[in-house]
Motif scaffolding. Structure first.
Motif, PDB file in Angstrom:
ATOM      1  N   VAL A 165       0.874  -1.181   0.000  1.00  0.00           N
ATOM      2  CA  VAL A 165       0.000   0.000   0.000  1.00  0.00           C
ATOM      3  C   VAL A 165       0.902   1.220   0.000  1.00  0.00           C
ATOM      4  O   VAL A 165       1.752   1.368   0.879  1.00  0.00           O
ATOM      5  CB  VAL A 165      -0.932   0.028   1.220  1.00  0.00           C
TER       6      VAL A 165
ATOM      7  N   ILE B 213      -8.235   4.457  -0.899  1.00  0.00           N
ATOM      8  CA  ILE B 213      -7.281   3.470  -1.407  1.00  0.00           C
ATOM      9  C   ILE B 213      -7.824   2.938  -2.724  1.00  0.00           C
ATOM     10  O   ILE B 213      -8.957   2.436  -2.782  1.00  0.00           O
ATOM     11  CB  ILE B 213      -7.085   2.298  -0.432  1.00  0.00           C
TER      12      ILE B 213
ATOM     13  N   ALA C 247      -2.890   0.477  -3.928  1.00  0.00           N
ATOM     14  CA  ALA C 247      -2.573  -0.824  -3.339  1.00  0.00           C
ATOM     15  C   ALA C 247      -2.559  -1.901  -4.414  1.00  0.00           C
ATOM     16  O   ALA C 247      -3.371  -1.890  -5.345  1.00  0.00           O
ATOM     17  CB  ALA C 247      -3.590  -1.196  -2.254  1.00  0.00           C
TER      18      ALA C 247
END
Length: 528
Positions: A104, A186, A225
């Motif tokens: 990540v 994300i 990610a």
């Protein structure tokens, strides 16, 4: 409340208010002089934050003054100075459930040199709002104060969906997350996607209120990610990551749901700051009932500057992209100044900074307007005409979405220029220039390219292949100055009509962008 016009009323509204002659008033020598100055090597490619850009901005302001226009920047000046930050990541730590997460990657922040964030996670499918197509990632979930997790893919849209919609969706995750109160985002992508973003600096504007286009709303952190890293985030959710991943790659509908545990993010960024200015002028309208409204003519003043890593010719002059667009705007301003009584509405001329950095000068102006945004009736954007041939048609990007296209057609008919369909829909040009930031504020906006007729297809293909965003976009090109003057004449006539007409332009009924950006606005019930 949204109003609907009957078809009969539309016919009347579309009729010309004035009989126009076909005499050309735009001057080939005027547009040539502007391009030859702005694209000269001495302006060093007009890079944002560089001396050449500042010279170009001063030149533009001086010309506005010579025409007798009013300064319409900040504090009674011609300029709207913008502070930009270029951020690089200098350190990060990401933990989920108390364990460090590899794969990540935190993106640099232009707002906070040190980021510290702890929040629960919510999976939101594609992270997109496409309700009309059955994909609304935020329907029925509360993401306020949470970190949202989304796949980088897009849902499968119905065959024939306008390519502008797909382009919009692909770039809208950040804004959607911020609009719903998320504090982090994300995006799950391929290893290549993550590597690309891991190496990137982030550039964004920061205003006096502490806001930035890079991290809107309450967003504190953006991350990317890999699949391997994301798989661990789904443990304990009761959902199978592999099945969700396969569904995303097929464009199928995805659920939204909470993920187990919380994520803690720490990161630090280093900054480099620079400034560049939008240049803004105003021609006051003459009708007391309409003078408070504005028609905007815009074009980006910047280009790519100097590439110090190159040998030989390393100046990216941007003669067509976009010295020619600024020359068009300046010539239109001159024609308006000669007959100011032609403008019932006021006309705003904006030379925009940082288009080449991602439409950032336009984004800043929309967030910090020097006239009320709701006073702007329409935007005509002037970006990268390719005046290398005697064009006889233009392409109006945005024609499918709002009625400014009808004004383009009427103005073109006066001087023998037709409007053609978009010959490159796969490029989604409507979403790729400064007018789009105004469209996102609900303002009907349009961009004109010279068309593919009269040999235009060959000229456009050669330009994109050989000179677009290259050092070859310079004054050695065989620019047809008469054609550029004709392009300026057309855009002047479009803006003049918009400044004269009693009714403002409208989004078309049922249009995706109108419903998204101006849901309560007036609509057209039919279009030609």
């Amino acid at each position: 409340m949204r109003l609907l016009f009957a078809a009969a009323a539309l016919v009347l509204a579309a009729s010309p208010l004035h009989a126009e002659d076909s005499a050309m008033r735009a001057s080939a020598n005027e547009v040539r002089a502007h391009v030859e100055f702005l694209a000269d090597d001495l302006l060093e490619g007009r890079g944002n934050g560089q001396r050449g850009y500042d010279v170009a901005a001063l030149y533009t302001a001086s010309h506005f003054r010579s025409l007798g226009l009013e300064p319409a920047g900040d504090n009674g000046s011609w300029f709207q100075d913008i502070t930009f930050r270029r951020a690089s990541l200098s350190g990060q730590q990401v933990r989920h459930g108390g364990r460090e997460v590899k794969g990540v990657r935190l993106l640099p922040s232009v707002l906070e040199e040190r980021v510290e964030l702890t929040a629960p996670l919510v999976f939101v499918g594609y992270g997109l709002e496409a309700g009309p197509f059955g994909h609304d990632a935020y329907a029925g979930v509360d993401v306020r104060g949470k970190i949202v997790v989304a796949f980088n893919e897009q849902p499968d849209l119905p065959k024939g969906t306008n390519s502008d919609i797909s382009a919009h969706l692909g770039s809208s995750r950040v804004e959607s997350a911020a609009r719903h109160g998320a504090v982090g985002l994300i995006v799950i992508g391929s290893d290549r996607y993550v590597r690309f973003h891991s190496r990137r600096e982030v550039t964004g504007w920061v205003d006096a209120k502490g806001r930035s286009n890079d991290l809107p709303g309450d967003l504190k952190a953006r991350m990317v990610a890999t699949d391997d890293a994301a798989r661990n985030l789904f443990a304990g959710s009761g959902q199978d990551f592999a099945q969700l991943r396969a569904a995303a790659k097929s464009g199928k509908r995805l659920p939204s749901f909470a993920l187990a545990g919380t994520m803690s993010v720490q990161g630090s960024s280093t900054w480099e700051e620079f400034t560049a200015a939008n240049v803004v002028a105003r021609l006051p309208g003459t009708d007391p009932a309409l003078a408070h409204e504005h028609v905007v003519m815009s074009g980006h003043l910047d280009h790519l500057g100097i590439d110090e890593s190159r040998g030989g010719d390393n100046i990216f002059n941007g003669a067509l992209d976009n010295a020619s667009g600024i020359a068009t705007m300046l010539e239109a301003a001159r024609l308006f100044a000669q007959k100011p009584e032609d403008a019932r509405r006021s006309v705003l001329f904006i030379a925009l900074a940082a288009e080449e950095l991602g439409l950032q000068g336009a984004s800043y102006y929309v967030a910090n307007p020097t006239v009320p945004l709701d006073s702007i009736a329409a935007v005509v954007n002037l970006d990268m005409p390719v005046p290398l041939y005697d064009f006889n048609d233009v392409v109006a990007f945005g024609a499918a979405h709002n009625s400014v296209a009808e004004t383009v057609a009427a103005a073109g008919a006066e001087i023998g220029i037709s409007v053609s369909k978009d010959p490159m829909p796969e490029q989604a040009i409507f979403t790729r220039s400064d007018h789009y930031r105004f469209a996102q504020a609900g303002i009907p906006s349009i961009l004109l390219f010279t068309g593919y007729g009269s040999g235009g297809e060959e000229q456009w293909s050669a330009f994109f292949k050989e000179r677009y965003h290259r050092a070859g976009d310079d004054l050695t090109q065989p620019i047809n100055w008469t054609a550029l003057a004709r392009y300026a004449e057309l855009n002047y006539r479009i803006a003049r009509r918009l400044a004269r007409e009693t009714h403002r332009p409208y989004w078309y009924e049922g249009n995706f962008f109108g419903d998204l950006f101006d849901p309560k606005g007036t609509r057209r019930t039919v279009k030609p």
